[in-house]
Motif scaffolding. Structure first.
Motif, PDB file in Angstrom:
ATOM      1  N   ALA A 305     -94.918  16.437  28.535  1.00  0.00           N
ATOM      2  CA  ALA A 305     -93.728  16.905  27.831  1.00  0.00           C
ATOM      3  C   ALA A 305     -94.117  17.841  26.684  1.00  0.00           C
ATOM      4  CB  ALA A 305     -92.924  15.716  27.308  1.00  0.00           C
ATOM      5  N   LEU A 306     -95.161  17.469  25.959  1.00  0.00           N
ATOM      6  CA  LEU A 306     -95.628  18.330  24.866  1.00  0.00           C
ATOM      7  C   LEU A 306     -96.184  19.631  25.407  1.00  0.00           C
ATOM      8  CD1 LEU A 306     -96.319  18.870  21.923  1.00  0.00           C
ATOM      9  CD2 LEU A 306     -98.427  17.524  22.238  1.00  0.00           C
ATOM     10  N   ALA A 307     -96.930  19.570  26.514  1.00  0.00           N
ATOM     11  CA  ALA A 307     -97.511  20.778  27.094  1.00  0.00           C
ATOM     12  C   ALA A 307     -96.430  21.778  27.482  1.00  0.00           C
ATOM     13  CB  ALA A 307     -98.351  20.412  28.310  1.00  0.00           C
ATOM     14  N   PHE A 308     -95.354  21.306  28.107  1.00  0.00           N
ATOM     15  CA  PHE A 308     -94.287  22.236  28.501  1.00  0.00           C
ATOM     16  C   PHE A 308     -93.524  22.761  27.289  1.00  0.00           C
ATOM     17  CE2 PHE A 308     -94.727  20.359  32.843  1.00  0.00           C
ATOM     18  CZ  PHE A 308     -94.946  21.556  33.501  1.00  0.00           C
ATOM     19  N   ALA A 309     -93.407  21.974  26.239  1.00  0.00           N
ATOM     20  CA  ALA A 309     -92.799  22.488  25.009  1.00  0.00           C
ATOM     21  C   ALA A 309     -93.654  23.608  24.425  1.00  0.00           C
ATOM     22  CB  ALA A 309     -92.630  21.359  24.000  1.00  0.00           C
ATOM     23  N   MET A 310     -94.969  23.408  24.416  1.00  0.00           N
ATOM     24  CA  MET A 310     -95.887  24.441  23.924  1.00  0.00           C
ATOM     25  C   MET A 310     -95.823  25.684  24.811  1.00  0.00           C
ATOM     26  SD  MET A 310     -99.090  21.852  23.130  1.00  0.00           S
ATOM     27  CE  MET A 310    -100.274  23.141  22.689  1.00  0.00           C
ATOM     28  N   LEU A 311     -95.723  25.477  26.122  1.00  0.00           N
ATOM     29  CA  LEU A 311     -95.671  26.603  27.050  1.00  0.00           C
ATOM     30  C   LEU A 311     -94.379  27.391  26.885  1.00  0.00           C
ATOM     31  CD1 LEU A 311     -97.015  28.131  29.360  1.00  0.00           C
ATOM     32  CD2 LEU A 311     -96.056  26.456  30.950  1.00  0.00           C
ATOM     33  N   LEU A 312     -93.269  26.713  26.715  1.00  0.00           N
ATOM     34  CA  LEU A 312     -91.994  27.397  26.478  1.00  0.00           C
ATOM     35  C   LEU A 312     -92.063  28.241  25.215  1.00  0.00           C
ATOM     36  CD1 LEU A 312     -89.537  24.534  27.443  1.00  0.00           C
ATOM     37  CD2 LEU A 312     -89.618  26.777  28.542  1.00  0.00           C
ATOM     38  N   ASP A 313     -92.697  27.701  24.191  1.00  0.00           N
ATOM     39  CA  ASP A 313     -92.847  28.447  22.949  1.00  0.00           C
ATOM     40  C   ASP A 313     -93.719  29.678  23.169  1.00  0.00           C
ATOM     41  OD1 ASP A 313     -92.405  28.563  20.006  1.00  0.00           O
ATOM     42  OD2 ASP A 313     -94.591  28.342  19.953  1.00  0.00           O
ATOM     43  N   ALA A 314     -94.836  29.522  23.910  1.00  0.00           N
ATOM     44  CA  ALA A 314     -95.724  30.654  24.181  1.00  0.00           C
ATOM     45  C   ALA A 314     -95.029  31.733  25.006  1.00  0.00           C
ATOM     46  CB  ALA A 314     -96.972  30.165  24.901  1.00  0.00           C
ATOM     47  N   LEU A 315     -94.096  31.315  25.861  1.00  0.00           N
ATOM     48  CA  LEU A 315     -93.358  32.263  26.703  1.00  0.00           C
ATOM     49  C   LEU A 315     -92.148  32.862  26.003  1.00  0.00           C
ATOM     50  CD1 LEU A 315     -93.420  30.190  30.025  1.00  0.00           C
ATOM     51  CD2 LEU A 315     -94.619  32.366  29.645  1.00  0.00           C
ATOM     52  N   GLY A 316     -91.816  32.344  24.827  1.00  0.00           N
ATOM     53  CA  GLY A 316     -90.598  32.788  24.148  1.00  0.00           C
ATOM     54  C   GLY A 316     -89.356  32.390  24.908  1.00  0.00           C
ATOM     55  N   ALA A 317     -89.390  31.206  25.528  1.00  0.00           N
ATOM     56  CA  ALA A 317     -88.298  30.779  26.415  1.00  0.00           C
ATOM     57  C   ALA A 317     -87.729  29.429  25.998  1.00  0.00           C
ATOM     58  CB  ALA A 317     -88.798  30.712  27.850  1.00  0.00           C
ATOM     59  N   THR A 318     -87.774  29.139  24.712  1.00  0.00           N
ATOM     60  CA  THR A 318     -87.349  27.808  24.254  1.00  0.00           C
ATOM     61  C   THR A 318     -85.857  27.560  24.469  1.00  0.00           C
ATOM     62  OG1 THR A 318     -87.110  28.710  22.017  1.00  0.00           O
ATOM     63  CG2 THR A 318     -89.194  27.593  22.545  1.00  0.00           C
ATOM     64  N   HIS A 319     -85.089  28.610  24.640  1.00  0.00           N
ATOM     65  CA  HIS A 319     -83.640  28.426  24.822  1.00  0.00           C
ATOM     66  C   HIS A 319     -83.199  28.612  26.277  1.00  0.00           C
ATOM     67  CE1 HIS A 319     -83.180  28.152  20.520  1.00  0.00           C
ATOM     68  NE2 HIS A 319     -83.768  29.323  20.355  1.00  0.00           N
ATOM     69  N   THR A 320     -84.150  28.766  27.190  1.00  0.00           N
ATOM     70  CA  THR A 320     -83.811  28.917  28.606  1.00  0.00           C
ATOM     71  C   THR A 320     -83.323  27.586  29.167  1.00  0.00           C
ATOM     72  OG1 THR A 320     -85.509  30.627  28.852  1.00  0.00           O
ATOM     73  CG2 THR A 320     -84.696  29.569  30.873  1.00  0.00           C
ATOM     74  N   ALA A 321     -82.256  27.631  29.934  1.00  0.00           N
ATOM     75  CA  ALA A 321     -81.732  26.418  30.570  1.00  0.00           C
ATOM     76  C   ALA A 321     -82.381  26.240  31.943  1.00  0.00           C
ATOM     77  CB  ALA A 321     -80.219  26.508  30.722  1.00  0.00           C
ATOM     78  N   PRO A 322     -82.649  25.005  32.344  1.00  0.00           N
ATOM     79  CA  PRO A 322     -83.224  24.781  33.677  1.00  0.00           C
ATOM     80  C   PRO A 322     -82.168  24.926  34.762  1.00  0.00           C
ATOM     81  CG  PRO A 322     -82.787  22.677  32.642  1.00  0.00           C
ATOM     82  CD  PRO A 322     -82.451  23.736  31.607  1.00  0.00           C
TER      83      PRO A 322
END
Length: 514
Positions: A305-322
């Motif tokens: 869960a932490l890894a995907f949060a970090m990855l979303l941040d690195a991608l600039g996609a923290t607000h993308t909906a699944p």
């Protein structure tokens, strides 16, 4: 307080409050200690049921259960499902009774090398040397079993350690299990892979197939166009309508290679790259095509869960909906029973928030794909491949989640390994619908005979994989163990039997005649 009482009290204090037991003479003091009102004890008529039930408990609770097994032979009887649990990263604490220290020197008939039996399938093995130190040993066992990924802890309990008086318990310093933080450089590397736009499959396993990790993985997929997949077998998936969908890599080598052929990158999350379940003449062991690159995102002991949060941040996609799986209303099928009509019956019948334990590789091969849009549910698979896992795991899952109906799908060959589970289910009043697909053979082995290139099976070979002389009377067996049953031979009747099984509490058996 004697050593056994100290052991049970420590287990409960450390959060292990259920024991799946098959006791013998050397465990009588431990059995007496199970009178502790905070410990639930569940009798299993075979050790493989006890260890499998502990596996099912962990998969739904994420906390270890304990087992009680009688000496080395009792442990040996439970090892197949300990193997499955280890492959599923399930934590458990196995208490193995042993002769008293003074008796062992006479080499009594049940003496054996318990450490030697336990060590290959345990992450931690210890022999309790005294009643005074048993609390320390128990606390260490629970701490080990509670690590991420879950661990198998085996504590050997000599009879004299059980019956001797124990002093005040001495415990190791408390340590809360914590998952490791993924490496930031690795996260940045995966972000570059995903930004490349090259075809990428992210393979999820263990804790990544549910909860926050799965939801965030879905957001990564939506932001980058990567696809989400799983190995053919997974410990537990949250799936169905409203969940992030995961594609399943096929079991057989040829379709698996076809599925993977267009991916340039494979990203692994709490798992390794896909390999064939068995080796076959003239077929590869690795399923990916030449040139496909494999990149680990999350190692087995890290926090998905932490890894995907970090990855979303690195991608600039923290607000993308699944992208979420829509509900697919499947009509009730009619007519003959076959893998497709069985899958459609399941999709139409599964109630919301149920648990499905699947050990039906032949008959249930279409089930996962055709139930993806069913009501939200959890799916549990056999990670280790040792058959006889489903009915014990369903038993443990039902005890862990008493308010949820469990559907256990199992072939007749597998069911015979641990059919004693039905007795425990009846005794405990568990909400389990066991579905036995009765094709009167080890049907998977007929397919594997061809896959192995062993030629056309002769009469003697076929006799070793057929179960029809005599045919097993599943309903009579269920009745003898206190479980109501029904037999069906059409798709519509199968659907109705599943629906009916949810209307009353307690276990039910459905025999699907094929």
């Amino acid at each position: 307080m004697n050593g056994a009482q100290s052991l049970v009290a420590t287990l409960v204090d450390q959060g292990v409050d259920i024991c799946f037991a098959n006791p013998g003479t050397s465990e009588m003091h431990f059995l007496s200690a199970l009178e502790n009102p905070r410990m639930r004890s569940v009798l299993c008529l075979f050790e493989g049921v006890a260890t499998g039930a502990a596996d099912g408990w962990y998969r739904m609770k994420d906390t270890p259960a304990s087992t009680l097994l009688h000496l080395g032979p009792g442990l040996a009887n439970g090892l197949a499902n300990i193997h499955n649990a280890k492959r599923a990263s399930s934590g458990m604490v196995n208490i193995i009774g042993e002769h008293s220290s003074s008796h062992l020197k006479y080499d009594p008939p049940l003496s054996s090398d318990i450490e030697g039996l336990a060590r290959p399938l345990s992450h931690w093995v210890r022999r309790a040397e005294s009643a005074d130190t048993i609390a320390w040993d128990a606390a260490k066992a629970v701490a080990k079993a509670s690590e991420h990924p879950g661990q198998i802890a085996t504590l050997i309990l000599p009879g004299d350690t059980s019956w001797q008086e124990a002093g005040a318990p001495v415990l190791p310093p408390a340590a809360k299990p914590a998952r490791k933080v993924p490496d930031a450089a690795r996260i940045e590397h995966i972000a570059r892979v995903l930004r490349s736009g090259e075809p990428t499959l992210i393979i999820l396993a263990n804790k990544a197939t549910r909860g926050a990790a799965l939801e965030r993985a879905g957001r990564v997929a939506a932001a980058t166009g990567a696809r989400l997949g799983s190995q053919f077998f997974t410990a537990r998936i949250e799936r169905g309508a409203g969940r992030v969908p995961i594609e399943r890599i096929p079991y057989a080598v040829a379709p698996a290679r076809e599925f993977l052929k267009d991916f340039k990158h494979i990203v692994t999350v709490e798992t390794k790259e896909p390999v064939a379940f068995f080796s076959y003449p003239d077929k590869p062991s690795l399923l990916k095509p030449e040139g496909t690159l494999v990149h680990p995102l999350v190692e087995a002991d890290e926090d998905s869960a932490l890894a995907f949060a970090m990855l979303l941040d690195a991608l600039g996609a923290t607000h993308t909906a699944p992208r979420l799986q829509p509900r697919i209303e499947t009509p009730v099928p009619t007519g003959a029973l076959n893998p497709v009509s069985i899958a459609h019956a399941l999709a139409a019948a599964l109630p919301e928030d149920c648990i499905v334990v699947d050990e039906s590789l032949t008959t249930g091969r279409e089930s996962m794909g055709l139930t993806i849009g069913a009501a939200p549910h959890d799916l549990i698979n056999n990670m280790g491949g040792s058959i006889g896992y489903a009915t014990p795991v369903a038993t443990g899952a039902a005890l862990a989640c008493p308010d949820r109906r469990v559907f256990c799908m199992v072939g007749d060959g597998s069911a015979m390994y641990t059919i004693q589970s039905l007795w425990t289910q009846a005794r405990e009043g568990l909400n389990i619908t066991t579905i036995i697909f009765a094709n009167n053979s080890y049907a998977i082995l007929k397919a594997e005979y061809a896959n192995m290139g062993a030629g056309t099976p002769g009469e003697r070979a076929l006799s070793m994989i057929d179960l029809d002389r005599p045919r097993i009377d599943w309903q009579a067996m269920a009745t003898s163990m206190g479980v109501p049953s029904v037999a069906v031979d059409t798709a519509q009747a199968f659907h109705q039997a599943m629906v009916d099984s949810t209307r009353e509490a307690g276990p039910r058996l459905i025999v699907v005649r094929l």
